[in-house]
Design a protein around this motif. Structure first.
Motif, PDB file in Angstrom:
ATOM      1  N   ILE A  15      -1.775  -9.549  -1.303  1.00 17.00           N
ATOM      2  CA  ILE A  15      -2.780  -8.478  -1.295  1.00 17.00           C
ATOM      3  C   ILE A  15      -3.064  -8.039   0.143  1.00 17.00           C
ATOM      4  N   GLN A  16      -3.208  -9.005   1.057  1.00 17.10           N
ATOM      5  CA  GLN A  16      -3.451  -8.674   2.465  1.00 17.10           C
ATOM      6  C   GLN A  16      -2.295  -7.870   3.050  1.00 17.10           C
ATOM      7  N   GLU A  19      -2.543  -4.324   1.702  1.00 15.01           N
ATOM      8  CA  GLU A  19      -3.636  -3.617   2.374  1.00 15.01           C
ATOM      9  C   GLU A  19      -3.217  -3.184   3.779  1.00 15.01           C
ATOM     10  N   LYS A  20      -2.560  -4.081   4.507  1.00 15.41           N
ATOM     11  CA  LYS A  20      -2.107  -3.771   5.870  1.00 15.41           C
ATOM     12  C   LYS A  20      -1.136  -2.580   5.848  1.00 15.41           C
ATOM     13  N   LEU A  22      -1.058  -0.218   3.628  1.00 16.08           N
ATOM     14  CA  LEU A  22      -1.852   0.973   3.332  1.00 16.08           C
ATOM     15  C   LEU A  22      -2.541   1.484   4.599  1.00 16.08           C
ATOM     16  N   TYR A  23      -3.161   0.587   5.366  1.00 16.34           N
ATOM     17  CA  TYR A  23      -3.853   0.978   6.596  1.00 16.34           C
ATOM     18  C   TYR A  23      -2.881   1.605   7.597  1.00 16.34           C
TER      19      TYR A  23
END
Length: 148
Positions: A15-16, A19-20, A22-23
Motif C-alpha cells: 500500500i505504501q 501511495e508513493k 501516486l504521489y
C-alpha cells in the motif's frame, strides 16, 4: 462516500508503495490544466466532490467559521465537523500552510440564504407543535400569539 474494499489483499508495504507511486505521478504534472484533466478522468464524480468538500471543510475550520454555517454550506453534520476540527490539531505545519493557500470559503453570496435558513430552523424549533400542525391560510398566516 467511497470506501476501501474490506477484501484487502495488499500488505502495508504494498500500500505504501502504491501511495508513493501516486504521489510521484501527481507531482509530475507541470501544468494545472493537465492535472485537472487527469483527475477528471481518474476520480469518480463522488470522489472529486468528497475531496473538494474535505478541502473546503478544513479551510472553513481554519477560517474559524461557525459549525452551523459550515454544516449548511457543505451539507455536513456537526459531528463530522467536530471530528475533523479535532483531527486538524494533529496535522503538520505543511498541511496548515497549504490549506491557508486554498481559496476562502465564501459566505458573502450565501450568507443571507444560510442565515435565513438557520433563523427559520431555529424559529421552527421554538414554535409550539399546535401552531406547526395548523394549516396556514391567508387569514391565519400570522402565527404570533394574539395579545388580549
Amino acid at each position: 462516500m467511497p470506501r476501501v474494499s474490506k477484501n484487502n489483499l495488499l500488505d502495508k508495504q504494498q500500500i505504501q508503495k502504491l501511495e508513493k507511486e501516486l504521489y510521484l505521478l501527481l507531482s509530475s504534472f507541470k501544468q494545472e490544466d493537465q492535472l485537472e484533466i487527469f483527475l477528471q478522468d481518474f476520480l469518480s464524480d463522488e470522489e472529486r466532490v468528497m475531496l473538494a468538500k474535505r478541502l473546503a471543510l478544513y479551510k472553513a475550520i481554519q477560517d474559524d467559521l461557525e459549525y452551523k454555517y459550515i454544516s449548511m454550506l457543505l451539507g455536513l453534520s456537526f459531528d463530522t465537523i467536530r471530528i475533523h476540527k479535532i483531527k486538524s490539531f494533529m496535522k503538520s505545519g505543511l498541511f496548515h500552510d497549504t490549506i491557508k493557500k486554498a481559496p476562502k470559503v465564501e459566505l458573502k453570496e450565501n450568507r443571507k440564504i444560510v442565515e435565513g435558513a438557520v433563523n427559520v430552523a431555529e424559529y421552527m424549533l421554538s414554535v409550539p407543535d399546535s401552531i406547526k400542525k395548523r394549516k396556514l391560510t391567508p387569514t391565519n398566516f400570522d402565527t404570533r400569539p394574539k395579545s388580549k
